[in-house]
Design an enzyme around this catalytic site. Structure first.
Site, mmCIF file in Angstrom:
data_model
loop_
_atom_site.group_PDB
_atom_site.id
_atom_site.type_symbol
_atom_site.label_atom_id
_atom_site.label_comp_id
_atom_site.label_asym_id
_atom_site.label_seq_id
_atom_site.Cartn_x
_atom_site.Cartn_y
_atom_site.Cartn_z
ATOM 1 N N LYS A 97 46.325 47.979 0.582
ATOM 2 C CA LYS A 97 45.753 46.656 0.311
ATOM 3 C C LYS A 97 45.426 46.540 -1.177
ATOM 4 O O LYS A 97 44.970 47.501 -1.799
ATOM 5 C CB LYS A 97 44.479 46.525 1.147
ATOM 6 C CG LYS A 97 43.861 45.166 1.196
ATOM 7 C CD LYS A 97 42.551 45.180 1.995
ATOM 8 C CE LYS A 97 42.772 45.031 3.468
ATOM 9 N NZ LYS A 97 41.513 44.832 4.209
ATOM 10 N N HIS A 109 37.701 48.830 4.743
ATOM 11 C CA HIS A 109 37.392 47.995 3.586
ATOM 12 C C HIS A 109 36.423 46.876 3.958
ATOM 13 O O HIS A 109 36.509 46.297 5.042
ATOM 14 C CB HIS A 109 38.680 47.368 3.028
ATOM 15 C CG HIS A 109 38.415 46.380 1.950
ATOM 16 N ND1 HIS A 109 38.492 45.022 2.155
ATOM 17 C CD2 HIS A 109 38.037 46.553 0.668
ATOM 18 C CE1 HIS A 109 38.181 44.406 1.030
ATOM 19 N NE2 HIS A 109 37.908 45.315 0.117
ATOM 20 N N ARG A 160 31.594 41.132 4.860
ATOM 21 C CA ARG A 160 32.804 41.218 5.687
ATOM 22 C C ARG A 160 33.212 42.688 5.706
ATOM 23 O O ARG A 160 33.357 43.313 4.677
ATOM 24 C CB ARG A 160 33.935 40.379 5.104
ATOM 25 C CG ARG A 160 33.690 38.879 5.177
ATOM 26 C CD ARG A 160 34.928 38.119 4.725
ATOM 27 N NE ARG A 160 34.675 36.714 4.558
ATOM 28 C CZ ARG A 160 35.056 35.778 5.440
ATOM 29 N NH1 ARG A 160 35.705 36.115 6.525
ATOM 30 N NH2 ARG A 160 34.794 34.508 5.210
ATOM 31 N N TYR A 179 43.480 39.056 -0.876
ATOM 32 C CA TYR A 179 43.991 40.315 -0.344
ATOM 33 C C TYR A 179 45.506 40.234 -0.276
ATOM 34 O O TYR A 179 46.060 39.219 0.130
ATOM 35 C CB TYR A 179 43.537 40.555 1.098
ATOM 36 C CG TYR A 179 42.118 40.202 1.433
ATOM 37 C CD1 TYR A 179 41.172 41.198 1.581
ATOM 38 C CD2 TYR A 179 41.741 38.881 1.644
ATOM 39 C CE1 TYR A 179 39.865 40.882 1.933
ATOM 40 C CE2 TYR A 179 40.439 38.565 1.988
ATOM 41 C CZ TYR A 179 39.508 39.558 2.138
ATOM 42 O OH TYR A 179 38.227 39.256 2.479
ATOM 43 N N HIS A 214 36.906 46.746 7.706
ATOM 44 C CA HIS A 214 38.159 46.482 8.413
ATOM 45 C C HIS A 214 39.282 47.422 7.987
ATOM 46 O O HIS A 214 39.338 47.861 6.848
ATOM 47 C CB HIS A 214 38.616 45.044 8.156
ATOM 48 C CG HIS A 214 37.586 44.028 8.491
ATOM 49 N ND1 HIS A 214 37.421 42.882 7.750
ATOM 50 C CD2 HIS A 214 36.670 43.958 9.479
ATOM 51 C CE1 HIS A 214 36.448 42.149 8.267
ATOM 52 N NE2 HIS A 214 35.965 42.790 9.324
#
Length: 179
Positions: A72, A119, A59, A132, A62
């Site tokens: 974050k 990230h 993933r 998160y 972002h």
């Protein structure tokens, strides 16, 4: 009490927390406003969510651009990942470099990621649960990404599982940073 370990990336910290384990299982506190404040870290988290991932899922990468850019906090409660942070702050001495660390549900670690980083992560086990916390809410107009395979990081996966959306992100060399 938690501790914040500086990295070579300004503002990016590895947070070590405490956990308690006995015959009942494990108890873990990943965030405390008081502890974070003492360490000079942002505590104004607005949104919290998690993903459950299969092995070899990637993933990323972002981030949100201003005015919805966010700090974050990332941690894992089950399974294991390699967490990756790419510095996209154009005036940073570490611009274009990345930081990576293994996080797992068995260790008392999280990553504190300031504004100006892309990230992502790769899941190393099935059913890995990644949490998160963010200091801004999701804003689709500010939601951006960089192609996970465009900045020289070796993800260690031959056949990654990547979303269609993540496959469309621009390459790092094409990216113009607003940070």
């Amino acid at each position: 009490m938690i501790s914040a370990i500086d990295t070579e990336f300004e503002g990016l910290k590895l947070i070590e927390t405490n956990h308690f384990q006995d015959e009942r299982g494990l108890f873990h506190k990943y965030f405390s406003r008081g502890d974070f404040s003492v360490l000079g870290l942002d505590t104004d988290f607005k949104e919290s969510y998690y993903s459950i991932n299969k092995k070899d899922v990637i993933r990323g990468m972002h981030f949100q651009i201003p005015p919805a850019a966010h700090t974050k906090l990332v941690y894992v409660t089950n399974g294991k990942i390699i967490d990756v942070c790419l510095d996209i702050r154009k005036n940073s001495k570490t611009f274009g470099k990345c930081f990576s660390v293994e996080l797992s549900g068995k260790t008392a670690k999280c990553v504190y990621i300031p504004k100006g980083f892309a990230h992502g992560f790769v899941s190393l086990e099935d059913n890995t649960c990644v949490h998160y916390m963010q200091t801004t809410c999701y804003n689709k107009d500010c939601d951006k990404g960089i192609s996970y395979d465009s900045f020289g990081f070796d993800w260690g996966v031959k056949n990654p599982i990547v979303s269609g959306r993540d496959k469309t992100h621009p390459r790092f060399e094409e990216f113009v940073s607003p940070f």
